[in-house]
Design a protein around this motif. Structure first.
Motif, short mmCIF file in Angstrom:
data_model
loop_
_atom_site.label_atom_id
_atom_site.label_comp_id
_atom_site.label_asym_id
_atom_site.label_seq_id
_atom_site.Cartn_x
_atom_site.Cartn_y
_atom_site.Cartn_z
N UNK A 66 7.96 57.10 34.14
CA UNK A 66 9.12 56.22 34.30
C UNK A 66 9.78 56.42 35.66
N UNK A 67 9.95 57.65 36.08
CA UNK A 67 10.59 57.92 37.37
C UNK A 67 9.75 57.34 38.52
N UNK A 68 8.43 57.51 38.44
CA UNK A 68 7.55 56.96 39.48
C UNK A 68 7.67 55.45 39.56
N UNK A 69 7.72 54.79 38.41
CA UNK A 69 7.83 53.33 38.41
C UNK A 69 9.20 52.86 38.87
N UNK A 70 10.24 53.62 38.58
CA UNK A 70 11.57 53.27 39.11
C UNK A 70 11.52 53.27 40.63
N UNK A 71 10.91 54.31 41.20
CA UNK A 71 10.81 54.40 42.67
C UNK A 71 10.00 53.24 43.23
N UNK A 72 8.85 52.96 42.62
CA UNK A 72 8.02 51.85 43.10
C UNK A 72 8.71 50.50 42.91
N UNK A 74 17.01 59.27 30.93
CA UNK A 74 16.04 58.67 31.86
C UNK A 74 15.53 57.35 31.31
N UNK A 75 15.28 57.32 30.00
CA UNK A 75 14.82 56.10 29.37
C UNK A 75 15.89 55.01 29.45
N UNK A 76 17.14 55.40 29.26
CA UNK A 76 18.24 54.45 29.38
C UNK A 76 18.35 53.89 30.78
N UNK A 77 18.20 54.77 31.78
CA UNK A 77 18.23 54.33 33.18
C UNK A 77 17.08 53.35 33.46
N UNK A 78 15.89 53.70 33.00
CA UNK A 78 14.74 52.83 33.28
C UNK A 78 14.87 51.49 32.58
N UNK A 79 15.45 51.45 31.38
CA UNK A 79 15.66 50.19 30.67
C UNK A 79 16.65 49.31 31.43
N UNK A 80 17.73 49.91 31.93
CA UNK A 80 18.70 49.14 32.71
C UNK A 80 18.12 48.63 34.01
N UNK A 81 17.37 49.48 34.73
CA UNK A 81 16.75 49.06 35.98
C UNK A 81 15.76 47.93 35.73
N UNK A 82 14.97 48.05 34.66
CA UNK A 82 13.94 47.05 34.37
C UNK A 82 14.55 45.69 34.03
N UNK A 83 15.55 45.67 33.15
CA UNK A 83 16.13 44.39 32.76
C UNK A 83 16.89 43.73 33.91
N UNK A 84 17.62 44.51 34.66
CA UNK A 84 18.35 43.94 35.81
C UNK A 84 17.36 43.48 36.88
N UNK A 85 16.28 44.23 37.06
CA UNK A 85 15.28 43.83 38.04
C UNK A 85 14.59 42.54 37.66
#
Length: 490
Positions: free
Chosen positions: A461-467, A376-387
């Motif tokens: 982290x999941x909540x912030x990914x959704x937002x 989950x942390x890896x997913x959120x790091x990828x989403x954050x940097x690409x975003x």
């Protein structure tokens, strides 16, 4: 009713913050989270009432007036304050929900536990001061909340009480304070001596000879708060703060409030000469050059994100640069960018915080294989940097597109290309650097056999990914209602 609720949204955390200086451990956890939760509930109540009953209106409540000073204290409830107030309240609650676990003794890099009540006190005051600033309608109250934010920022940045933290905290306080002295003191002086009114509504009555210089003074106050050139250096140093504080001051409070201040001034001040646009365009272009040059050499996760904040706030100022020409699309795009940036930057910082919490390091060279050890942390790091690089479907891509698809400023001057080209360059360089770290941090060979996390961190982290994915769609109706109050929006 709506005015009372807006007042409660910032009064409750201000009161809670004061009480928290006397509490610690479990009692502090309960009061802190209750304060943030109540602020969010009151703010969402305000947003609901506004959308249902007053959508598109500007509600002005002048609570304190005098014959000599005009309006001394009041609040404005309009599309801008409702939108940004909701961002601050929702993001603040998520960050401090996460913060309860981050500040625990289970944090590998910064074992907490006893003493966290002081951190909670400063953060809760930070929340109240930020919401108070968002709703303020006079320069006196803006100054008071501006300085309270600075004081709270000093408290959280210097929290660990190391020599580096104390130095960084002092720097984070003194630089914006200089901006406040230049900008707000000028506005209050003019309000007292010429206008006999301290309200934002009086700005349009400032004489044409004084107006651009007053704007520049207030612009400098915004620059110091938002870590823009030449006052950007405090923000990388402020990474000494605990990560929930970093997320808040980068994503929903300190930095964004400099942008918000300038947006508010532009809403009310009226026509500005074209040279103001040229000045802002040069300043924001130089600002964007700084992170472009610094991204490739950063090895610390939080410092990389700090330079990204300098750039993202700069992109908000690109919108305000266009707004100085009387183009309301610039005002809308800036507030749109502020909204979407809050959640993606919060996601980035909270993910970086999990590196400290689970792995005990922020050194990106020592982090590898998140896909296997902390998926989950890896997913959120990828989403954050690409975003942050501006890639869809993350919501921040749409706020950046608002700037790139409505280039009315180019019909006024070709010089408008400069900040746009710097914006595109920043996104390209960050994407290159981000892809490099995603490849290593997420998909590389695991750097440890196992790492533990906590459900509070995962849920945050999941909540912030959704937002980070949906915030553009939720915010856009209010963004479209943001306009000037002097009647020349185009």
């Amino acid at each position: 009713m709506i005015g009372l609720l807006a007042t409660l949204a910032f009064a409750v955390p201000l009161a809670g913050g004061i009480i928290l200086f006397k509490l610690d451990e479990r009692k502090a956890d309960v009061l802190m989270l209750s304060s943030f939760a109540l602020a969010m509930v009151f703010q969402l109540w305000v947003a609901g009432l506004y959308v249902l009953n007053h959508f598109g209106e500007s509600l002005h409540f002048a609570y304190l007036k005098s014959a000599q000073f005009g309006e001394v204290y009041g609040i404005i409830i309009d599309p801008m304050s409702v939108l940004i107030g909701t961002v601050v309240a929702v993001a603040g609650f998520i960050f401090m929900f996460y913060g309860m676990e981050y500040m625990s003794e289970r944090n590998v890099g910064h074992p907490g536990g006893k003493g966290r009540g002081l951190f909670y006190a400063w953060m809760t005051l930070f929340e109240g001061a930020t919401l108070g600033f968002v709703y303020s309608s006079t320069f006196l109250s803006l100054l008071i909340f501006f300085e309270l934010m600075g004081l709270a920022c000093w408290g959280v940045v210097s929290y660990y009480n190391t020599p580096q933290a104390r130095r960084a905290g002092f720097k984070a306080f003194i630089i914006p304070n200089v901006g406040a002295m230049i900008g707000f003191y000028s506005a209050i002086y003019i309000g007292l001596t010429q206008l006999h009114d301290l309200s934002l509504f009086s700005l349009s009555h400032v004489s044409d000879s004084v107006k651009p210089w007053l704007f520049i003074a207030l612009l400098f106050a915004g620059y110091t708060k938002s870590a823009q050139f030449p006052t950007y250096s405090w923000i990388p140093d402020a990474m000494e703060a605990p990560t929930p504080a970093s997320a808040f001051l980068h994503g929903a409070a300190m930095v964004e409030m400099g942008v918000y201040l300038v947006a508010r001034v532009l809403q009310f001040i009226g026509h500005l000469p074209t040279w103001v646009f040229y000045f802002m365009a040069v300043m924001v272009s130089v600002t964007l050059l700084i992170p472009i040059l610094n991204y490739p050499v950063q090895k610390d996760a939080k410092r990389l994100l700090a330079y990204s904040t300098v750039a993202e706030a700069g992109i908000m100022f690109v919108g305000l640069t266009f707004a100085s020409l009387g183009l309301d699309v610039g005002l809308k795009a800036s507030m749109f960018q502020l909204t979407t940036h809050a959640f993606i930057k919060g996601l980035a910082f909270l993910t970086a915080g999990t590196f400290t919490y689970s792995l005990g390091t922020l050194d990106l060279r020592k982090i590898s294989g998140l896909k296997e050890i902390l998926p989950i942390n890896g997913l959120s790091w990828g989403v954050a940097l690409l975003g942050l690089a501006g890639l869809p479907p993350m919501a921040i891509a749409f706020s950046k597109a608002e700037l790139l698809t409505s280039l009315k400023a180019l019909h006024i001057t070709d010089f408008a290309w400069l900040p746009i080209l710097m914006l595109l360059t920043d996104s390209a360089v960050f994407l290159w650097v981000g892809m490099k770290w995603i490849t290593r941090n997420v998909f590389g060979k695991p750097s440890v056999e196992d790492a533990r996390t906590h459900w509070i961190i995962t849920a945050s982290l999941v909540t912030l990914i959704i937002l980070s994915l949906v915030s553009a769609y939720l915010a856009y109706p209010l963004v479209e209602e943001i306009n000037f109050y002097w009647g020349v929006g185009q």
